[in-house]
Design a protein around this motif. Structure first.
Motif, PDB file in Angstrom:
ATOM      1  N   THR A  60      35.890 -21.059  27.526  1.00 12.69           N
ATOM      2  CA  THR A  60      35.100 -19.924  27.055  1.00 12.69           C
ATOM      3  C   THR A  60      35.758 -18.613  27.452  1.00 12.69           C
ATOM      4  OG1 THR A  60      33.086 -21.254  27.224  1.00 12.69           O
ATOM      5  CG2 THR A  60      32.797 -18.872  27.125  1.00 12.69           C
ATOM      6  N   GLN A  61      36.312 -18.541  28.651  1.00  7.98           N
ATOM      7  CA  GLN A  61      37.005 -17.328  29.107  1.00  7.98           C
ATOM      8  C   GLN A  61      38.239 -17.062  28.246  1.00  7.98           C
ATOM      9  OE1 GLN A  61      35.967 -15.054  31.378  1.00  7.98           O
ATOM     10  NE2 GLN A  61      37.718 -13.854  30.736  1.00  7.98           N
ATOM     11  N   ARG A  62      38.991 -18.123  27.888  1.00  9.34           N
ATOM     12  CA  ARG A  62      40.153 -17.942  27.007  1.00  9.34           C
ATOM     13  C   ARG A  62      39.717 -17.456  25.629  1.00  9.34           C
ATOM     14  NH1 ARG A  62      41.856 -22.819  29.360  1.00  9.34           N
ATOM     15  NH2 ARG A  62      41.184 -23.974  27.522  1.00  9.34           N
ATOM     16  N   ASP A  63      38.641 -18.047  25.087  1.00 11.29           N
ATOM     17  CA  ASP A  63      38.124 -17.619  23.787  1.00 11.29           C
ATOM     18  C   ASP A  63      37.655 -16.167  23.846  1.00 11.29           C
ATOM     19  OD1 ASP A  63      38.629 -20.165  22.857  1.00 11.29           O
ATOM     20  OD2 ASP A  63      36.524 -20.805  22.865  1.00 11.29           O
ATOM     21  N   LEU A  64      37.050 -15.786  24.950  1.00 12.88           N
ATOM     22  CA  LEU A  64      36.587 -14.410  25.138  1.00 12.88           C
ATOM     23  C   LEU A  64      37.772 -13.444  25.175  1.00 12.88           C
ATOM     24  CD1 LEU A  64      34.375 -12.334  25.764  1.00 12.88           C
ATOM     25  CD2 LEU A  64      34.572 -12.987  28.176  1.00 12.88           C
ATOM     26  N   ALA A  65      38.811 -13.791  25.920  1.00 18.00           N
ATOM     27  CA  ALA A  65      40.000 -12.933  25.989  1.00 18.00           C
ATOM     28  C   ALA A  65      40.646 -12.798  24.611  1.00 18.00           C
ATOM     29  CB  ALA A  65      40.997 -13.491  26.996  1.00 18.00           C
ATOM     30  N   LEU A  66      40.679 -13.885  23.861  1.00 16.37           N
ATOM     31  CA  LEU A  66      41.232 -13.847  22.504  1.00 16.37           C
ATOM     32  C   LEU A  66      40.399 -12.936  21.606  1.00 16.37           C
ATOM     33  CD1 LEU A  66      43.260 -14.966  20.415  1.00 16.37           C
ATOM     34  CD2 LEU A  66      41.618 -16.797  19.996  1.00 16.37           C
ATOM     35  N   ALA A  67      39.081 -13.062  21.659  1.00 10.94           N
ATOM     36  CA  ALA A  67      38.199 -12.229  20.837  1.00 10.94           C
ATOM     37  C   ALA A  67      38.329 -10.756  21.213  1.00 10.94           C
ATOM     38  CB  ALA A  67      36.748 -12.696  20.969  1.00 10.94           C
ATOM     39  N   GLU A  71      31.819  -8.422  13.162  1.00 11.50           N
ATOM     40  CA  GLU A  71      31.474  -9.737  13.725  1.00 11.50           C
ATOM     41  C   GLU A  71      31.842  -9.892  15.196  1.00 11.50           C
ATOM     42  OE1 GLU A  71      33.750 -12.262  11.185  1.00 11.50           O
ATOM     43  OE2 GLU A  71      32.344 -12.112   9.513  1.00 11.50           O
ATOM     44  N   LEU A  72      32.970  -9.333  15.586  1.00 12.24           N
ATOM     45  CA  LEU A  72      33.500  -9.588  16.925  1.00 12.24           C
ATOM     46  C   LEU A  72      32.604  -9.142  18.079  1.00 12.24           C
ATOM     47  CD1 LEU A  72      37.318  -9.061  16.409  1.00 12.24           C
ATOM     48  CD2 LEU A  72      36.189 -11.120  17.236  1.00 12.24           C
ATOM     49  N   PRO A  73      31.924  -7.996  18.022  1.00 10.34           N
ATOM     50  CA  PRO A  73      31.064  -7.644  19.165  1.00 10.34           C
ATOM     51  C   PRO A  73      29.988  -8.701  19.458  1.00 10.34           C
ATOM     52  CG  PRO A  73      31.479  -5.707  17.847  1.00 10.34           C
ATOM     53  CD  PRO A  73      32.039  -6.887  17.080  1.00 10.34           C
ATOM     54  N   ALA A  74      29.398  -9.278  18.423  1.00 12.53           N
ATOM     55  CA  ALA A  74      28.396 -10.333  18.633  1.00 12.53           C
ATOM     56  C   ALA A  74      29.046 -11.583  19.212  1.00 12.53           C
ATOM     57  CB  ALA A  74      27.678 -10.656  17.327  1.00 12.53           C
ATOM     58  N   ASP A  75      30.242 -11.933  18.716  1.00 16.08           N
ATOM     59  CA  ASP A  75      30.962 -13.088  19.257  1.00 16.08           C
ATOM     60  C   ASP A  75      31.299 -12.879  20.728  1.00 16.08           C
ATOM     61  OD1 ASP A  75      30.865 -14.221  16.739  1.00 16.08           O
ATOM     62  OD2 ASP A  75      32.975 -13.795  16.252  1.00 16.08           O
ATOM     63  N   ILE A  76      31.748 -11.666  21.061  1.00 15.18           N
ATOM     64  CA  ILE A  76      32.107 -11.358  22.451  1.00 15.18           C
ATOM     65  C   ILE A  76      30.875 -11.431  23.348  1.00 15.18           C
ATOM     66  CG2 ILE A  76      32.862  -9.464  23.963  1.00 15.18           C
ATOM     67  CD1 ILE A  76      34.876  -8.737  21.694  1.00 15.18           C
ATOM     68  N   ALA A  77      29.764 -10.887  22.894  1.00 12.31           N
ATOM     69  CA  ALA A  77      28.526 -10.946  23.684  1.00 12.31           C
ATOM     70  C   ALA A  77      28.085 -12.393  23.886  1.00 12.31           C
ATOM     71  CB  ALA A  77      27.426 -10.143  22.997  1.00 12.31           C
ATOM     72  N   ARG A  78      28.193 -13.213  22.838  1.00 11.27           N
ATOM     73  CA  ARG A  78      27.815 -14.632  22.935  1.00 11.27           C
ATOM     74  C   ARG A  78      28.719 -15.355  23.928  1.00 11.27           C
ATOM     75  NH1 ARG A  78      30.149 -18.738  20.842  1.00 11.27           N
ATOM     76  NH2 ARG A  78      31.337 -17.494  19.356  1.00 11.27           N
ATOM     77  N   GLY A 133      40.995  -9.332  22.501  1.00 12.35           N
ATOM     78  CA  GLY A 133      42.297  -8.910  21.994  1.00 12.35           C
ATOM     79  C   GLY A 133      42.255  -8.663  20.490  1.00 12.35           C
ATOM     80  N   GLN A 134      41.574  -9.539  19.762  1.00 17.03           N
ATOM     81  CA  GLN A 134      41.433  -9.347  18.317  1.00 17.03           C
ATOM     82  C   GLN A 134      40.675  -8.051  18.022  1.00 17.03           C
ATOM     83  OE1 GLN A 134      39.471 -12.961  17.139  1.00 17.03           O
ATOM     84  NE2 GLN A 134      41.387 -13.968  16.598  1.00 17.03           N
ATOM     85  N   LEU A 135      39.637  -7.778  18.794  1.00 12.85           N
ATOM     86  CA  LEU A 135      38.866  -6.555  18.586  1.00 12.85           C
ATOM     87  C   LEU A 135      39.764  -5.322  18.756  1.00 12.85           C
ATOM     88  CD1 LEU A 135      36.079  -5.253  18.080  1.00 12.85           C
ATOM     89  CD2 LEU A 135      35.748  -5.270  20.557  1.00 12.85           C
ATOM     90  N   ARG A 136      40.548  -5.297  19.823  1.00 13.35           N
ATOM     91  CA  ARG A 136      41.466  -4.169  20.044  1.00 13.35           C
ATOM     92  C   ARG A 136      42.479  -4.069  18.899  1.00 13.35           C
ATOM     93  NH1 ARG A 136      41.054  -6.223  25.212  1.00 13.35           N
ATOM     94  NH2 ARG A 136      43.008  -7.364  25.005  1.00 13.35           N
ATOM     95  N   ASP A 137      42.994  -5.207  18.449  1.00 12.43           N
ATOM     96  CA  ASP A 137      43.976  -5.220  17.367  1.00 12.43           C
ATOM     97  C   ASP A 137      43.371  -4.700  16.064  1.00 12.43           C
ATOM     98  OD1 ASP A 137      46.533  -5.888  16.174  1.00 12.43           O
ATOM     99  OD2 ASP A 137      45.500  -7.593  15.239  1.00 12.43           O
ATOM    100  N   TYR A 138      42.189  -5.169  15.732  1.00 12.79           N
ATOM    101  CA  TYR A 138      41.552  -4.714  14.489  1.00 12.79           C
ATOM    102  C   TYR A 138      41.162  -3.237  14.573  1.00 12.79           C
ATOM    103  CZ  TYR A 138      41.407  -9.461  12.663  1.00 12.79           C
ATOM    104  OH  TYR A 138      41.752 -10.702  12.188  1.00 12.79           O
ATOM    105  N   GLN A 139      40.749  -2.782  15.749  1.00 14.49           N
ATOM    106  CA  GLN A 139      40.420  -1.359  15.900  1.00 14.49           C
ATOM    107  C   GLN A 139      41.661  -0.493  15.674  1.00 14.49           C
ATOM    108  OE1 GLN A 139      38.724  -1.566  19.839  1.00 14.49           O
ATOM    109  NE2 GLN A 139      36.626  -1.444  19.063  1.00 14.49           N
ATOM    110  N   ALA A 140      42.817  -0.983  16.126  1.00 18.43           N
ATOM    111  CA  ALA A 140      44.062  -0.231  15.932  1.00 18.43           C
ATOM    112  C   ALA A 140      44.494  -0.249  14.460  1.00 18.43           C
ATOM    113  CB  ALA A 140      45.164  -0.814  16.808  1.00 18.43           C
ATOM    114  N   ARG A 141      44.185  -1.311  13.745  1.00 15.94           N
ATOM    115  CA  ARG A 141      44.599  -1.436  12.349  1.00 15.94           C
ATOM    116  C   ARG A 141      43.722  -0.652  11.385  1.00 15.94           C
ATOM    117  NH1 ARG A 141      45.646  -7.808  11.178  1.00 15.94           N
ATOM    118  NH2 ARG A 141      46.926  -8.231  12.990  1.00 15.94           N
TER     119      ARG A 141
END
Length: 176
Positions: free
Chosen positions: A144-151, A19-26, A153-161
């Motif tokens: 929107t920039q804060r939400d993007l940075a959060l998304a 889900e996150l790549p689409a959210d990040i692109a949006r 960060g979540q993507l990096r975290d989930y990729q590591a997990r």
């Protein structure tokens, strides 16, 4: 319990990785669109207001906008948008919905909506709503920039997990 929690965590990580790549692109597209609209509004800050086909100073625009709003029906059977004009390089319109309050739409590269009260949809209320939306573009871009940075960060975290083994696997083996 820990093993089930680990399996649930892996499931959530795999799901969010999809889900996150689409959210990040949006979010990136929204941020860029807001930046473009901010630049447009700044470039046209001193332009006149266009209502219909005619340009007016802001004071005179209220009268022309009032006439235009008077021609719009009070209620509609299906959702409909009524173009009103252009201010600061961005178009604005009135959106009517059968069961909702009317909303002012400001459109440039991004689209924003602000509901009006059913009782107050006069020209001053419409122009004030347009000004509030254009004026809040910086704050919305920052959100929107804060939400993007959060998304991101979540993507990096989930990729590591993802694919990480069960940490207490040896302990579980020992117990069994």
């Amino acid at each position: 319990v820990l093993k089930k929690h680990h399996a649930d965590e892996q499931y959530v990580a795999r799901k969010r990785l999809k889900e996150l790549p689409a959210d990040i692109a949006r979010l990136e597209a929204r941020r860029d669109a807001l930046s473009a609209d901010i630049a447009t509004a700044q470039a046209h800050a001193h332009d006149t207001v266009t209502i219909g086909e005619h340009r007016y100073a802001r004071e005179k625009a209220l009268d022309a906008l009032g006439e235009q709003l008077h021609a719009i029906p009070a209620s509609v059977i299906e959702a409909r948008s009524y173009p009103l004009g252009v201010t600061r390089g961005l178009t604005f319109s009135l959106d009517l919905h059968p069961h909702d309050a009317p909303a002012v739409r400001v459109q440039g590269a991004a689209t924003r909506f602000l509901e009006l009260s059913r009782e107050h949809r006069g020209p001053r209320a419409v122009l004030n709503a347009v000004d509030r939306m254009i004026g809040s573009d910086d704050a919305e871009r920052e959100r929107t920039q804060r939400d993007l940075a959060l998304a991101q960060g979540q993507l990096r975290d989930y990729q590591a997990r993802i694919g990480r083994g069960f940490a207490q696997g040896a302990y579980l083996e020992e117990l069994t």
